[in-house]
Design a protein around this motif. Structure first.
Motif, short mmCIF file in Angstrom:
data_model
loop_
_atom_site.label_atom_id
_atom_site.label_comp_id
_atom_site.label_asym_id
_atom_site.label_seq_id
_atom_site.Cartn_x
_atom_site.Cartn_y
_atom_site.Cartn_z
N ASN A 275 -8.28 3.27 -6.67
CA ASN A 275 -6.87 3.00 -6.43
C ASN A 275 -6.76 2.29 -5.08
N PRO A 276 -7.16 1.01 -5.02
CA PRO A 276 -7.29 0.29 -3.75
C PRO A 276 -6.04 0.32 -2.87
N LYS A 277 -4.85 0.28 -3.51
CA LYS A 277 -3.62 0.26 -2.73
C LYS A 277 -3.06 1.66 -2.47
N LYS A 278 -3.81 2.67 -2.89
CA LYS A 278 -3.36 4.06 -2.70
C LYS A 278 -1.95 4.27 -3.28
N LEU A 279 -1.75 3.72 -4.47
CA LEU A 279 -0.46 3.87 -5.14
C LEU A 279 -0.18 5.34 -5.46
N LYS A 280 1.08 5.74 -5.34
CA LYS A 280 1.48 7.10 -5.69
C LYS A 280 2.04 7.08 -7.11
N LEU A 281 1.36 7.71 -8.03
CA LEU A 281 1.79 7.73 -9.43
C LEU A 281 2.73 8.90 -9.63
N VAL A 282 3.98 8.59 -9.94
CA VAL A 282 5.03 9.60 -10.07
C VAL A 282 5.33 9.80 -11.56
N GLU A 283 5.00 10.96 -12.10
CA GLU A 283 5.21 11.23 -13.53
C GLU A 283 6.62 11.75 -13.77
N ASN B 145 0.84 -1.19 0.00
CA ASN B 145 0.00 0.00 0.00
C ASN B 145 0.88 1.25 0.00
N GLY B 146 0.48 2.23 -0.81
CA GLY B 146 1.21 3.48 -0.87
C GLY B 146 2.48 3.44 -1.70
N ALA B 147 2.71 2.34 -2.43
CA ALA B 147 3.93 2.21 -3.24
C ALA B 147 4.00 3.29 -4.31
N ALA B 148 5.20 3.78 -4.57
CA ALA B 148 5.42 4.79 -5.61
C ALA B 148 5.69 4.10 -6.94
N ILE B 149 4.86 4.41 -7.92
CA ILE B 149 4.97 3.81 -9.25
C ILE B 149 5.29 4.90 -10.26
N GLY B 150 6.40 4.76 -10.96
CA GLY B 150 6.78 5.74 -11.98
C GLY B 150 6.06 5.50 -13.29
N ILE B 151 5.54 6.58 -13.88
CA ILE B 151 4.94 6.48 -15.21
C ILE B 151 5.47 7.63 -16.07
N GLN B 152 5.36 7.48 -17.38
CA GLN B 152 5.86 8.49 -18.30
C GLN B 152 5.02 9.76 -18.21
N ASN B 153 5.68 10.92 -18.37
CA ASN B 153 4.94 12.18 -18.27
C ASN B 153 4.45 12.71 -19.62
N ASP B 154 4.75 11.99 -20.73
CA ASP B 154 4.19 12.42 -22.00
C ASP B 154 2.83 11.76 -22.18
N PRO B 155 1.87 12.45 -22.84
CA PRO B 155 0.49 11.98 -22.87
C PRO B 155 0.32 10.56 -23.41
N SER B 156 0.99 10.24 -24.50
CA SER B 156 0.76 8.95 -25.14
C SER B 156 1.29 7.79 -24.31
N ASN B 157 2.56 7.88 -23.87
CA ASN B 157 3.13 6.78 -23.11
C ASN B 157 2.61 6.74 -21.68
N GLY B 158 2.25 7.90 -21.12
CA GLY B 158 1.59 7.91 -19.82
C GLY B 158 0.26 7.18 -19.90
N ASN B 159 -0.42 7.37 -21.01
CA ASN B 159 -1.69 6.66 -21.24
C ASN B 159 -1.47 5.15 -21.28
N ARG B 160 -0.45 4.71 -21.98
CA ARG B 160 -0.12 3.29 -22.05
C ARG B 160 0.12 2.73 -20.65
N ALA B 161 0.88 3.49 -19.84
CA ALA B 161 1.21 3.03 -18.50
C ALA B 161 -0.04 2.86 -17.65
N LEU B 162 -0.95 3.82 -17.72
CA LEU B 162 -2.19 3.75 -16.94
C LEU B 162 -3.07 2.59 -17.38
N LEU B 163 -3.13 2.36 -18.70
CA LEU B 163 -3.91 1.22 -19.20
C LEU B 163 -3.31 -0.11 -18.73
#
Length: 270
Positions: A174-182, A127-145
């Protein structure tokens, strides 16, 4: 009469020369600059270059370490083509920046992965884990999907599909309250030590020595809509050199190299 004939001949010759760029005297382009990303594309294009050379086309590759410069360089005329992006990313760039750039051929599919150095399975993420995702719209979208497919988050209806890029603001569960870090896509491998996990594009993962098979806890469908493309300026799309470039990439020699060298972490899309 003789001088009149010479004058007519000179006029006809001048007219023919003026039309030469569009006619038989036009010289075909035989050397092109292609922008590519660091990593696997460099090795693949070493093979593409050899195949193209047999067809009379010399390819010079220009290697980029981010995703913003290759389209800007192509639009500015500093490149003749690039081969680093998928169609949704190009669509986003055309929409936001007005580039007159079009796809001319498919290359590879590079499945996106959620990588972790600390956990070996999705259900191990705390719970609360920090997950890195891309900050550009297209690849950030892929990450979220991909995070949604893995059951970690839920996006609001319609977000992430049909050309509508999702953002962290579209997360409704967001059941685990993940922190999405762009972060910038190129920074994600370097930041992995400080994160529980991160969405990383295949080329950056490859360059960082990460394995899609060994270091991921979730992987995108390798034959989804994110196949990479060769792109050129719209005005160049029907030029003879474009066909030579695409044919070289689509050769059996290149296909066999990709399949042998990358063993499923990269998949030929042609």
């Amino acid at each position: 009469m003789q001088f009149a004939s010479i004058a007519k001949l000179a006029t006809a010759l001048t007219l023919a020369l003026s039309l030469a760029p569009q006619g038989a005297l036009a010289q075909e382009k035989n050397k092109v600059k292609v922008g590519i990303s660091v990593g696997s594309a460099e090795a693949i294009f070493d093979v593409v270059k050899k195949v193209a050379a047999r067809d009379g086309l010399e390819i010079q590759t220009v290697v980029f370490s981010d995703y913003l410069q290759p389209n800007a360089a192509l639009a500015a005329g500093d490149l003749d083509a690039n081969a680093f992006q998928h169609q949704p990313y190009l669509d986003s760039q055309v929409k936001t920046r007005g580039y007159k750039i079009v796809p001319v051929g498919l290359t590879i599919t590079a499945p996106l992965g959620i990588y972790s150095k600390k956990y070996r399975a999705i259900d191990q993420l705390p719970n609360g884990a920090a997950i890195g995702i891309q900050n550009d719209p297209s690849n950030g979208n892929r990450a979220l999907l991909l995070l949604q497919k893995a059951g970690l988050i839920k996006l609001k209806a319609g977000a992430g599909e049909n050309g509508v890029n999702a953002t962290p603001l579209d997360v409704i569960d967001n059941p685990k309250k993940l922190k999405l870090v762009e972060l910038d896509a190129a920074q994600l491998p370097r930041s992995l030590d400080d994160l529980a996990a991160a969405s990383i594009n295949n080329d950056y993962a490859f360059k960082a020595g990460l394995s899609l098979q060994k270091d991921t806890i979730a992987v995108e469908d390798p034959r989804g809509r994110y196949a990479n493309i060769i792109a050129t300026r719209t005005d160049d799309k029907d030029k003879p050199w474009v066909k030579k470039l695409v044919d070289a990439y689509h050769s059996d020699e290149v296909r066999k190299f990709i399949e042998t060298e990358y063993k499923g972490s990269l998949v030929p899309a042609f």
